[in-house]
Design a protein around this motif. Sequence first.
Motif, mmCIF file in Angstrom:
data_model
loop_
_atom_site.group_PDB
_atom_site.id
_atom_site.type_symbol
_atom_site.label_atom_id
_atom_site.label_comp_id
_atom_site.label_asym_id
_atom_site.label_seq_id
_atom_site.Cartn_x
_atom_site.Cartn_y
_atom_site.Cartn_z
ATOM 1 N N VAL A 182 -44.889 80.962 9.100
ATOM 2 C CA VAL A 182 -44.925 81.373 7.693
ATOM 3 C C VAL A 182 -45.627 80.326 6.837
ATOM 4 C CG1 VAL A 182 -43.491 81.913 5.688
ATOM 5 C CG2 VAL A 182 -42.875 82.817 7.942
ATOM 6 N N ARG A 183 -45.339 79.043 7.078
ATOM 7 C CA ARG A 183 -46.008 77.998 6.297
ATOM 8 C C ARG A 183 -47.513 78.011 6.535
ATOM 9 N NH1 ARG A 183 -41.389 75.191 7.852
ATOM 10 N NH2 ARG A 183 -42.494 74.194 9.568
ATOM 11 N N ASN A 184 -47.932 78.310 7.748
ATOM 12 C CA ASN A 184 -49.364 78.368 8.038
ATOM 13 C C ASN A 184 -50.063 79.476 7.255
ATOM 14 O OD1 ASN A 184 -49.181 76.233 9.818
ATOM 15 N ND2 ASN A 184 -49.135 77.490 11.661
ATOM 16 N N ARG A 185 -49.278 80.415 6.755
ATOM 17 C CA ARG A 185 -49.831 81.490 5.936
ATOM 18 C C ARG A 185 -49.748 81.164 4.446
ATOM 19 N NH1 ARG A 185 -50.832 86.008 8.625
ATOM 20 N NH2 ARG A 185 -50.696 87.272 6.737
ATOM 21 N N GLY A 186 -49.371 79.924 4.141
ATOM 22 C CA GLY A 186 -49.348 79.480 2.756
ATOM 23 C C GLY A 186 -48.092 79.828 1.995
ATOM 24 N N ARG A 187 -47.027 80.217 2.691
ATOM 25 C CA ARG A 187 -45.770 80.576 2.045
ATOM 26 C C ARG A 187 -44.708 79.528 2.352
ATOM 27 N NH1 ARG A 187 -47.726 83.857 -1.758
ATOM 28 N NH2 ARG A 187 -48.909 85.587 -0.865
ATOM 29 N N VAL A 188 -43.541 79.681 1.747
ATOM 30 C CA VAL A 188 -42.469 78.693 1.888
ATOM 31 C C VAL A 188 -41.526 79.124 3.010
ATOM 32 C CG1 VAL A 188 -40.571 77.501 0.733
ATOM 33 C CG2 VAL A 188 -42.616 78.165 -0.562
ATOM 34 N N ALA A 189 -41.194 78.186 3.894
ATOM 35 C CA ALA A 189 -40.276 78.476 4.990
ATOM 36 C C ALA A 189 -39.435 77.253 5.289
ATOM 37 C CB ALA A 189 -41.037 78.913 6.239
ATOM 38 N N LEU A 190 -38.139 77.464 5.452
ATOM 39 C CA LEU A 190 -37.191 76.394 5.712
ATOM 40 C C LEU A 190 -36.323 76.763 6.906
ATOM 41 C CD1 LEU A 190 -37.168 77.243 2.448
ATOM 42 C CD2 LEU A 190 -35.777 75.195 2.268
ATOM 43 N N THR A 191 -35.967 75.776 7.703
ATOM 44 C CA THR A 191 -34.969 75.965 8.743
ATOM 45 C C THR A 191 -33.725 75.171 8.373
ATOM 46 O OG1 THR A 191 -36.515 76.424 10.540
ATOM 47 C CG2 THR A 191 -34.391 75.490 11.148
ATOM 48 N N VAL A 192 -32.569 75.830 8.468
ATOM 49 C CA VAL A 192 -31.284 75.192 8.216
ATOM 50 C C VAL A 192 -30.472 75.252 9.496
ATOM 51 C CG1 VAL A 192 -29.214 75.124 6.794
ATOM 52 C CG2 VAL A 192 -31.349 76.002 5.830
ATOM 53 N N GLU A 193 -30.091 74.078 10.007
ATOM 54 C CA GLU A 193 -29.181 73.983 11.148
ATOM 55 C C GLU A 193 -27.769 73.907 10.572
ATOM 56 O OE1 GLU A 193 -30.183 74.097 14.250
ATOM 57 O OE2 GLU A 193 -32.268 73.410 14.310
ATOM 58 N N VAL A 194 -27.024 75.000 10.710
ATOM 59 C CA VAL A 194 -25.773 75.099 9.956
ATOM 60 C C VAL A 194 -24.594 74.396 10.622
ATOM 61 C CG1 VAL A 194 -26.517 77.241 8.861
ATOM 62 C CG2 VAL A 194 -25.145 77.347 10.937
ATOM 63 N N SER A 195 -24.626 74.259 11.959
ATOM 64 C CA SER A 195 -23.483 73.683 12.668
ATOM 65 C C SER A 195 -23.809 73.636 14.151
ATOM 66 C CB SER A 195 -22.219 74.542 12.460
ATOM 67 O OG SER A 195 -22.391 75.826 13.051
ATOM 68 N N ARG A 196 -22.821 73.246 14.941
ATOM 69 C CA ARG A 196 -22.954 73.356 16.389
ATOM 70 C C ARG A 196 -22.945 74.833 16.783
ATOM 71 N NH1 ARG A 196 -19.113 70.592 21.089
ATOM 72 N NH2 ARG A 196 -20.739 70.568 22.711
ATOM 73 N N ALA A 197 -23.650 75.167 17.869
ATOM 74 C CA ALA A 197 -23.759 76.560 18.305
ATOM 75 C C ALA A 197 -22.384 77.159 18.566
ATOM 76 C CB ALA A 197 -24.620 76.654 19.561
ATOM 77 N N GLY A 198 -22.200 78.373 18.051
ATOM 78 C CA GLY A 198 -20.939 79.077 18.220
ATOM 79 C C GLY A 198 -20.413 79.582 16.898
ATOM 80 N N PRO A 199 -19.426 80.468 16.944
ATOM 81 C CA PRO A 199 -18.886 81.033 15.712
ATOM 82 C C PRO A 199 -17.974 80.055 14.994
ATOM 83 C CG PRO A 199 -17.664 81.848 17.604
ATOM 84 C CD PRO A 199 -18.795 81.021 18.155
ATOM 85 N N SER A 200 -18.015 80.098 13.667
ATOM 86 C CA SER A 200 -17.085 79.310 12.867
ATOM 87 C C SER A 200 -17.099 79.839 11.453
ATOM 88 C CB SER A 200 -17.446 77.824 12.876
ATOM 89 O OG SER A 200 -18.578 77.558 12.074
ATOM 90 N N ALA A 201 -15.956 79.695 10.786
ATOM 91 C CA ALA A 201 -15.871 80.116 9.396
ATOM 92 C C ALA A 201 -16.818 79.300 8.529
ATOM 93 C CB ALA A 201 -14.430 79.989 8.901
ATOM 94 N N ALA A 202 -16.966 78.015 8.857
ATOM 95 C CA ALA A 202 -17.847 77.158 8.062
ATOM 96 C C ALA A 202 -19.298 77.606 8.176
ATOM 97 C CB ALA A 202 -17.701 75.709 8.507
ATOM 98 N N ALA A 203 -19.738 77.965 9.389
ATOM 99 C CA ALA A 203 -21.114 78.434 9.565
ATOM 100 C C ALA A 203 -21.358 79.714 8.786
ATOM 101 C CB ALA A 203 -21.405 78.642 11.049
#
Length: 334
Positions: A182-203
């Motif tokens: 997406v950034r290579n196309r001149g738009r804004v893109a962000l990656t957010v690593e929310v937590s360790r892999a797996g389900p959680s209420a916090a994620a």
Amino acid sequence: MLAPALDPRPFFQRLESLNRRVHGVPLSVGYDGGKHALHVVFGTMVHGNEVGPLPAVVALAEALADGSTTFGGRVSFFVGNPEAAFRGVRLVEADLNRVFVDTDHDTIEHRRSRELRRILDTADLFVDFHQVNMPTPTAFYIFPWSKAGEAWVRALDAAPRWVTRPPGKSFSPGTCCADEYVRNRGRVALTVEVSRAGPSAAAEALTLRTMKRALEWADRLAERGADLPDASLGLPMAPLPQCLATAFAQRFDDPAYQLRDGLDNFVPVEAGERMSVPGTPELVSPVAGYVMMAKYPPRDAAGVAVDPRPGEIYRVLQELPVPPAQLYGEETPA
């Protein structure tokens, strides 16, 4: 590798039952508020075992569909790698987050990237939610610095750390991640690593809060005719998070390399500190900093890492000495 403790199939069924596929892409959902043209895209499970953000993504897609949440522009959601999700693994034949490139390869992930690009081609803002395999004390952003990226980092306030790098520098040379596409196309893109892999209420909570902030800001930008989030637009802007960059990356050149236990994300290490298990080829960190993305791959009976092994076995991050805008040569956005 962590197997998910959450069955994604009921969530996938809920998405598909909305009957709102974007450009016919399976396990995608679209909504159009009809008031402005901004297109916000949210991605999840580009790696099949990163199930934590999924419930929040489904919940917001349903809320937009039933009108309990509104947005003036277009929103698209997608599940990145459903085949890997069905198998409870990170990937099947290739890393989906490295194959957003033009190629005639015909793996499951290459085919999926071609489908997803039909959505990403029109994204104005793309937020990709990921999780990491090793424990992490906080969520963090990971993508190269730009003026626009910094503005959105502060607007979304999704994480207290930003693992960044110079503009245009690829995380893995010779490949292309979804956000990079997406950034290579001149738009804004962000990656957010929310937590360790797996389900959680916090994620779930972090994912939902971040998506809602993105939509609120996109509506505000459209209303005011602005290009980027700015404190003058009347919504809160967070301070710049702690900014770090890779100071050293250890290539996984020898399959006998084996890291000692406990090298979780952001664990501090000293220059000269031994990183390897005694009796295995010595690995010593040449710099002080913070561990990132330590790898503990499967091993055979002789203790040798089973191929295909990762290209790197660990990284060390260091905090930037000055704000990234100053380091990379542009002024910080307001």
